[in-house]
Design a protein around this motif. Structure first.
Motif, short mmCIF file in Angstrom:
data_model
loop_
_atom_site.label_atom_id
_atom_site.label_comp_id
_atom_site.label_asym_id
_atom_site.label_seq_id
_atom_site.Cartn_x
_atom_site.Cartn_y
_atom_site.Cartn_z
N SER A 165 -0.25 2.10 3.05
CA SER A 165 0.85 2.09 2.08
C SER A 165 1.34 0.66 1.93
O SER A 165 1.18 -0.17 2.82
CB SER A 165 1.99 3.01 2.52
N VAL A 166 1.98 0.40 0.79
CA VAL A 166 2.47 -0.95 0.51
C VAL A 166 3.82 -0.84 -0.18
O VAL A 166 4.06 0.08 -0.97
CB VAL A 166 1.47 -1.73 -0.36
N GLU A 174 9.54 -11.56 -2.39
CA GLU A 174 8.33 -12.23 -2.86
C GLU A 174 7.13 -11.90 -1.99
O GLU A 174 6.06 -12.49 -2.16
CB GLU A 174 8.55 -13.74 -2.91
N LYS A 175 7.31 -10.96 -1.05
CA LYS A 175 6.21 -10.59 -0.15
C LYS A 175 6.03 -9.08 -0.12
O LYS A 175 6.92 -8.32 -0.52
CB LYS A 175 6.48 -11.12 1.26
N LEU A 176 4.86 -8.67 0.36
CA LEU A 176 4.52 -7.26 0.50
C LEU A 176 4.46 -6.87 1.97
O LEU A 176 3.99 -7.65 2.80
CB LEU A 176 3.17 -6.96 -0.16
N LEU A 177 4.91 -5.67 2.27
CA LEU A 177 4.78 -5.11 3.62
C LEU A 177 3.71 -4.02 3.54
O LEU A 177 3.90 -3.00 2.88
CB LEU A 177 6.11 -4.54 4.10
N VAL A 223 0.53 -10.58 -3.74
CA VAL A 223 -0.73 -10.77 -4.46
C VAL A 223 -0.93 -9.59 -5.41
O VAL A 223 -0.26 -8.57 -5.31
CB VAL A 223 -1.91 -10.88 -3.48
N ASP A 224 -1.90 -9.75 -6.33
CA ASP A 224 -2.11 -8.70 -7.33
C ASP A 224 -3.01 -7.59 -6.81
O ASP A 224 -2.90 -6.45 -7.24
CB ASP A 224 -2.70 -9.30 -8.60
N ASP A 225 -3.92 -7.91 -5.88
CA ASP A 225 -4.81 -6.88 -5.33
C ASP A 225 -5.28 -7.31 -3.95
O ASP A 225 -5.25 -8.50 -3.61
CB ASP A 225 -6.01 -6.63 -6.24
N SER A 246 -7.82 -0.03 -0.69
CA SER A 246 -7.60 -1.18 -1.55
C SER A 246 -6.47 -0.87 -2.52
O SER A 246 -6.17 0.30 -2.80
CB SER A 246 -8.88 -1.55 -2.32
N GLU A 247 -5.83 -1.92 -3.01
CA GLU A 247 -4.75 -1.80 -3.99
C GLU A 247 -5.01 -2.79 -5.11
O GLU A 247 -5.61 -3.85 -4.90
CB GLU A 247 -3.40 -2.09 -3.35
N SER A 248 -4.53 -2.47 -6.32
CA SER A 248 -4.69 -3.35 -7.47
C SER A 248 -3.46 -3.28 -8.36
O SER A 248 -2.64 -2.36 -8.24
CB SER A 248 -5.94 -2.98 -8.27
N SER A 249 -3.31 -4.27 -9.23
CA SER A 249 -2.20 -4.36 -10.19
C SER A 249 -0.85 -4.27 -9.49
O SER A 249 0.09 -3.63 -9.98
CB SER A 249 -2.31 -3.26 -11.26
N LEU A 250 -0.73 -4.92 -8.33
CA LEU A 250 0.50 -4.82 -7.54
C LEU A 250 1.67 -5.55 -8.20
O LEU A 250 2.81 -5.11 -8.10
CB LEU A 250 0.25 -5.37 -6.14
#
Length: 364
Positions: A165-166, A174-177, A223-225, A246-250
């Motif tokens: 999960s994100v 400005e960051k992702l966990l 980041v975007d992906d 994987s994740e995209s279009s974040l």
């Protein structure tokens, strides 16, 4: 010939085994074997000792295009052939007159300069080869000794269970966990694990916080992906990189998209009328919490009006145009008739999300 091939030829010419040459240099037979197989490069000290032992310049050992005396021919048993017919003698050239002393001194000076340049080139070559060997080892570790599973289907047979999960980092918008968990179907004795995240040439890693299943979390830039892998390293050094998710279009998912315009496409008089603000939420985690209409002149704020975000109108139940434009629509009345002039002002809306980020749009 490569440096390793030259060392091997010179060793055989001097009737030395790899073990005997290693003893002369204070090294093991395996070290000499790696040189001759071009799996390692001798240090400068070892190159100088090889040069002295075999009677050849260091430059000859290192440069592939340097002239190299051919080794004696060998028969099938590995011994030098003594029955081979001698090559016909060629007439020797007439002796040249003895050079004068100045020419000899000049030649000696050129020789010294050549040796100095050769030493510098040899040292540079050694450093470059060490860097190349390091890069080759890294590439081999990533491609030859690893099994990388890329996302192909919605299921992953490598794991008995896995999850990921994100969300926006609550301490830094400005960051992702990123949190993840994975339990491989097969685990070898002595195998160690770590999680890897790859994104467009960047990578981050962490040790699992728990085992059975492995789980952990990482904070990375927005980041975007990205792709998450579980890297399992066995006792023999071999690594398996198992794809987790994987994740995209974040960036779109964790953003608000704002448009603003005068209702019916016009204002009534000066800056008076209703402004329609439409907000599209990229994902469920991001919501508008406050907003305002701002009037500026020459970069300085002149007027502002709060947008009633709590009174937002959901797109459900509206016509196709409203549903297409966004998740929420806000109508804000503006009544600024006491302004001097109408052409020198900039009108925009600002929407603040639940992470404190501000998204703006010009009123058209």
């Amino acid at each position: 010939m490569t440096t390793g091939e030259k060392i091997a030829a010179l060793r055989r010419e001097h009737k030395l085994s790899q073990e005997a040459l290693g003893e002369k240099l204070g090294l093991s037979r395996q070290a000499v074997s790696k040189w001759e197989a071009d799996q390692a490069v001798p240090t400068m000290d070892n190159l100088m000792e090889l040069s002295r032992l075999f009677g050849v310049p260091v430059d000859t050992l290192l440069r592939h295009d340097a002239p190299f005396p051919a080794a004696p021919a060998e028969d099938g048993a590995g011994k030098e052939s003594k029955d081979a017919p001698a090559a016909p003698e060629t007439p020797s050239a007439p002796r040249q007159p003895r050079r004068n002393k100045a020419v000899l001194i000049g030649g000696a000076a050129l020789l010294c300069v050549s040796l100095a340049c050769s030493a510098v080139c040899a040292w540079s070559t050694i450093r470059l080869r060490a860097e190349v060997d390091g890069l080759r080892s890294l590439v081999n570790g990533l491609s030859l000794n690893s099994t990388v599973y890329y996302p192909q289907t919605d299921t992953n047979d490598d794991f008995a269970e896995s999850s990921e999960s994100v969300a926006i980092d609550p301490n830094d918008p400005e960051k992702l966990l990123v949190t993840f968990s994975a339990m491989p179907r097969e685990i070898s004795d002595g195998e160690t694990a770590k999680f890897l995240i790859h994104s467009d040439g960047q990578s981050w890693e962490c040790e699992p916080a728990t085992t059975n299943p492995y789980s952990g979390s990482l904070t990375i830039p927005l980041v975007d992906d990205y792709s998450v892998y579980l890297a399992l390293t066995g006792a023999d050094g071999g690594t398996r990189n198992l794809f987790v998710a994987s994740e995209s279009s974040l960036k779109d998912r964790f953003s608000l998209f704002v448009t603003a315009a005068w209702q019916d496409g016009r204002r009534t008089a000066n800056y008076a009328g209703y402004i329609e603000t439409m907000v599209y939420c990229g994902g469920d985690d991001v919501k508008p919490v406050s907003g305002r209409v701002v009037l500026e002149k020459d970069g300085r704020q002149v007027k502002e009006q709060e947008i009633d975000v709590k009174g937002s109108l959901s797109s459900d139940g509206y016509d196709d145009a409203v549903e297409y434009f966004g998740d929420a629509v806000f109508y804000t009345q503006i009544n600024w008739r006491d302004l001097d002039g109408t052409l020198d002002y900039d009108l925009k809306v600002e929407i603040t999300d639940n992470y404190g980020r501000v998204f703006t749009a010009d009123v058209v």
